[in-house]
Design an enzyme around this catalytic site. Structure first.
Site, PDB file in Angstrom:
ATOM      1  N   THR A  90       0.843  -1.203   0.000  1.00 56.67           N
ATOM      2  CA  THR A  90       0.000   0.000   0.000  1.00 56.67           C
ATOM      3  C   THR A  90       0.877   1.251   0.000  1.00 56.67           C
ATOM      4  O   THR A  90       0.623   2.207  -0.749  1.00 56.67           O
ATOM      5  CB  THR A  90      -0.929  -0.018   1.240  1.00 56.67           C
ATOM      6  OG1 THR A  90      -1.749  -1.180   1.158  1.00 56.67           O
ATOM      7  CG2 THR A  90      -1.798   1.214   1.313  1.00 56.67           C
TER       8      THR A  90
ATOM      9  N   ASN B 249      -6.799  -9.404  -7.141  1.00 56.04           N
ATOM     10  CA  ASN B 249      -6.813 -10.079  -5.845  1.00 56.04           C
ATOM     11  C   ASN B 249      -8.125 -10.788  -5.540  1.00 56.04           C
ATOM     12  O   ASN B 249      -8.154 -11.791  -4.846  1.00 56.04           O
ATOM     13  CB  ASN B 249      -6.498  -9.078  -4.724  1.00 56.04           C
ATOM     14  CG  ASN B 249      -7.254  -7.777  -4.885  1.00 56.04           C
ATOM     15  OD1 ASN B 249      -7.083  -7.058  -5.862  1.00 56.04           O
ATOM     16  ND2 ASN B 249      -8.127  -7.491  -3.936  1.00 56.04           N
TER      17      ASN B 249
ATOM     18  N   GLN C  97      -0.365  -9.890  -6.239  1.00 50.78           N
ATOM     19  CA  GLN C  97      -0.966 -11.237  -6.258  1.00 50.78           C
ATOM     20  C   GLN C  97      -0.319 -12.150  -7.299  1.00 50.78           C
ATOM     21  O   GLN C  97      -0.404 -13.367  -7.187  1.00 50.78           O
ATOM     22  CB  GLN C  97      -2.480 -11.150  -6.502  1.00 50.78           C
ATOM     23  CG  GLN C  97      -3.252 -10.487  -5.367  1.00 50.78           C
ATOM     24  CD  GLN C  97      -3.182 -11.266  -4.049  1.00 50.78           C
ATOM     25  OE1 GLN C  97      -2.797 -12.435  -3.993  1.00 50.78           O
ATOM     26  NE2 GLN C  97      -3.569 -10.614  -2.956  1.00 50.78           N
TER      27      GLN C  97
ATOM     28  N   SER D 236       4.527  -7.659  -2.272  1.00 48.43           N
ATOM     29  CA  SER D 236       4.392  -7.595  -0.807  1.00 48.43           C
ATOM     30  C   SER D 236       4.848  -8.905  -0.174  1.00 48.43           C
ATOM     31  O   SER D 236       4.440  -9.988  -0.605  1.00 48.43           O
ATOM     32  CB  SER D 236       2.917  -7.334  -0.466  1.00 48.43           C
ATOM     33  OG  SER D 236       2.752  -7.187   0.917  1.00 48.43           O
TER      34      SER D 236
ATOM     35  N   HIS E 123       4.194 -10.386   2.747  1.00 50.86           N
ATOM     36  CA  HIS E 123       3.303 -11.300   3.485  1.00 50.86           C
ATOM     37  C   HIS E 123       2.351 -12.088   2.588  1.00 50.86           C
ATOM     38  O   HIS E 123       1.640 -12.972   3.067  1.00 50.86           O
ATOM     39  CB  HIS E 123       2.544 -10.552   4.595  1.00 50.86           C
ATOM     40  CG  HIS E 123       1.448  -9.634   4.135  1.00 50.86           C
ATOM     41  ND1 HIS E 123       0.129  -9.993   4.182  1.00 50.86           N
ATOM     42  CD2 HIS E 123       1.475  -8.370   3.630  1.00 50.86           C
ATOM     43  CE1 HIS E 123      -0.615  -8.974   3.750  1.00 50.86           C
ATOM     44  NE2 HIS E 123       0.175  -7.991   3.404  1.00 50.86           N
TER      45      HIS E 123
ATOM     46  N   THR F 189      14.090   4.046   9.078  1.00 50.32           N
ATOM     47  CA  THR F 189      14.937   2.898   9.394  1.00 50.32           C
ATOM     48  C   THR F 189      14.378   1.623   8.771  1.00 50.32           C
ATOM     49  O   THR F 189      13.195   1.324   8.938  1.00 50.32           O
ATOM     50  CB  THR F 189      15.039   2.738  10.926  1.00 50.32           C
ATOM     51  OG1 THR F 189      15.575   3.954  11.444  1.00 50.32           O
ATOM     52  CG2 THR F 189      15.922   1.569  11.316  1.00 50.32           C
TER      53      THR F 189
ATOM     54  N   CYS G  36     -16.289  -4.586   3.439  1.00 49.18           N
ATOM     55  CA  CYS G  36     -17.354  -4.411   4.413  1.00 49.18           C
ATOM     56  C   CYS G  36     -17.083  -3.103   5.136  1.00 49.18           C
ATOM     57  O   CYS G  36     -16.149  -3.005   5.912  1.00 49.18           O
ATOM     58  CB  CYS G  36     -17.316  -5.577   5.389  1.00 49.18           C
ATOM     59  SG  CYS G  36     -18.880  -5.842   6.157  1.00 49.18           S
TER      60      CYS G  36
HETATM   61  N1  PLP Z   1      -2.407  -4.885  -4.128  1.00 51.25           N
HETATM   62  C1  PLP Z   1      -3.043  -6.049  -4.164  1.00 51.25           C
HETATM   63  C2  PLP Z   1      -3.421  -6.636  -5.490  1.00 51.25           C
HETATM   64  C3  PLP Z   1      -3.351  -6.725  -2.977  1.00 51.25           C
HETATM   65  O1  PLP Z   1      -3.998  -7.897  -3.024  1.00 51.25           O
HETATM   66  C4  PLP Z   1      -2.969  -6.136  -1.749  1.00 51.25           C
HETATM   67  C5  PLP Z   1      -3.340  -6.773  -0.468  1.00 51.25           C
HETATM   68  O2  PLP Z   1      -4.389  -7.365  -0.332  1.00 51.25           O
HETATM   69  C6  PLP Z   1      -2.285  -4.911  -1.760  1.00 51.25           C
HETATM   70  C7  PLP Z   1      -2.025  -4.313  -2.970  1.00 51.25           C
HETATM   71  C8  PLP Z   1      -1.833  -4.253  -0.490  1.00 51.25           C
HETATM   72  O3  PLP Z   1      -0.765  -4.995   0.090  1.00 51.25           O
HETATM   73  P1  PLP Z   1      -0.216  -4.683   1.556  1.00 51.25           P
HETATM   74  O4  PLP Z   1      -1.008  -5.540   2.485  1.00 51.25           O
HETATM   75  O5  PLP Z   1       1.226  -5.080   1.532  1.00 51.25           O
HETATM   76  O6  PLP Z   1      -0.383  -3.235   1.802  1.00 51.25           O
END
Ligand code: PLP
Length: 410
Positions: free
Chosen positions: A70, A150, A178, A198, A200, A236, A324
């Protein structure tokens, strides 16, 4: 718990956990410090940068670590407002199905004098690259199309979009969050100017993400103040998360070939079992190229959130795919862009698998969902396959559905 919500987040792998632990313990140091431990932390960050770059077929020098995708996406989209000298071009082209981390900054730009052209998708979620090309103008400052969605897992023709943008001299941003680790993604050859992934989402820890910036692309940092990341992102570095992210990328590169074909077979199995067992269930993105791990469906006469809660009670974690907000369920902008009627889109469920998903997980979900759907349809005062009339549905809130689901399972 059977975890089928991997597009939301994934569990850090054992190798990732082992690699990052020292950096929250004895090896803890600031990667900017000049002493020995600082130098070791710096070397660990640079080794991770190489691994992230390898997954994306990018140059390590072009990788900027951020805290989340994000943040990285905001850096590019909101960064338009920071261009120095100010960019006279005030038009942006983006697909209509971008993640909120792009869609909301775009709405913000619209309140600040920018015009945004949203390129739509067809009923299967496909974007026509020619439409994307046609939307680019002389005053377009940025163009955006994600690599894969996503919610539905539908893959967008990002290489063609990047090529069209390059031809017209427009910088191009690709959200590969994704797609990364699930399908090949080659940044350097693509002509894209910016890409984002990303940690995670690929079995790395939360707290790290990467923004790849081509050296010729315009760039202004969102955060300034410490000079980290060669002045491109101050603050940092989260060394432990970055180290874990590096290992996650290394593993993802390997699992693209080793695991994704198996994951795709499991996803296809789940899809055919659910289609066979549930009347009125439709697969979103059918016929479009899709990610190997994502299955998105809508189920007539069933609220996605109610089904999610009942599945949760059975120990199965899935997602609805629709945002939601403040107690009322908003239809998904992605499904709406695909022309799916609102009552039906509120019946969306997303199953997202990962390399840790087993056949037993998939079979359990394929057993549980038909039961849950039957129960919810029995509770519903409406025709099971038509769902509630739209005007009535508009006033129905998610908590109502949640309460109904809880009551029914008590
Ligand atoms: N872009 C997509 C396509 C995502 O699926 C997500 C998270 O669901 C994000 C951006 C945002 O990722 P982050 O959780 O690292 O901010």
């Amino acid at each position: 718990m059977i975890y089928l919500d991997s597009n939301a987040t994934t569990r850090p792998s054992p190798a990732v956990r082992a690699a990052l632990l020292p950096y929250v313990g004895d090896s803890h140091a600031n990667a900017k410090s000049l002493h020995g431990p600082g130098e070791a932390a710096r070397a660990a960050v640079e080794a991770a940068r190489e691994k992230v770059a390898a997954l994306l077929c990018a140059r390590a020098r072009d990788v900027v670590f951020t805290s989340t995708a994000t943040e990285a996406l905001n850096t590019i989209v909101r960064g338009l407002l920071l261009r120095e000298p100010p960019d006279a071009r005030r038009h942006v082209v983006a697909s209509a199905v971008e993640h909120p981390a792009v869609a909301e900054p775009l709405q913000d730009l619209e309140t600040r004098g920018y015009e945004v052209t949203r390129v739509g998708v067809d009923g299967a979620g496909r974007l026509d690259p020619e439409e994307f090309r046609a939307a680019l103008r002389g005053d377009t400052a940025l163009s955006i199309a994600m690599a894969a969605n996503n919610e539905t897992g539908v893959r967008l023709p990002w290489r063609e979009c990047a090529a069209a943008a390059r031809e017209k001299g427009v910088p191009y941003l690709c959200d590969a969050v994704q797609a990364a680790g699930k399908v090949p993604f080659e940044f350097e050859d693509s002509g894209a100017d910016y890409a984002v992934i990303s940690s995670h989402k690929i079995h790395g820890p939360m707290g790290a993400a990467a923004l790849v910036v081509r050296r010729s692309a315009p760039f202004r940092p969102l955060l300034v103040g410490g000079g980290q990341e060669r002045g491109r992102r101050a603050g940092t570095e989260n060394v432990a998360a970055i180290v874990g992210f590096g290992v996650a990328c290394e593993e993802a590169t390997r699992h693209l070939v080793e695991s994704m074909p198996r994951v795709e077979k499991l996803k296809d199995r789940l899809e055919s079992l659910l289609v066979e067992r549930i009347d009125g269930l439709k697969v979103n993105g059918l016929g479009a190229p899709r990610l190997p791990n994502t299955l998105s469906v809508v189920i007539g006469g069933v609220e996605g959130e109610a089904a999610l809660l009942l599945l949760d009670k059975e120990g199965i974690a899935v997602s609805t795919g629709s945002a939601c907000a403040s107690g009322s369920m908003d239809p998904s902008h992605v499904l709406t862009a695909m022309g799916i009627p609102v009552p039906l889109s509120l019946g969306a469920l997303r199953f997202s698998l990962s390399r840790t998903t087993t056949e037993a997980d998939v079979l359990a979900a394929a057993e549980a969902l038909p039961r849950v759907v039957k129960k919810l349809r029995e509770l519903s005062p409406f025709d099971p396959l038509d769902g509630p009339p739209q005007d009535r549905f508009g006033t129905k809130t998610a908590p109502d559905a949640a309460r109904a689901a809880r009551r029914s399972s008590e």
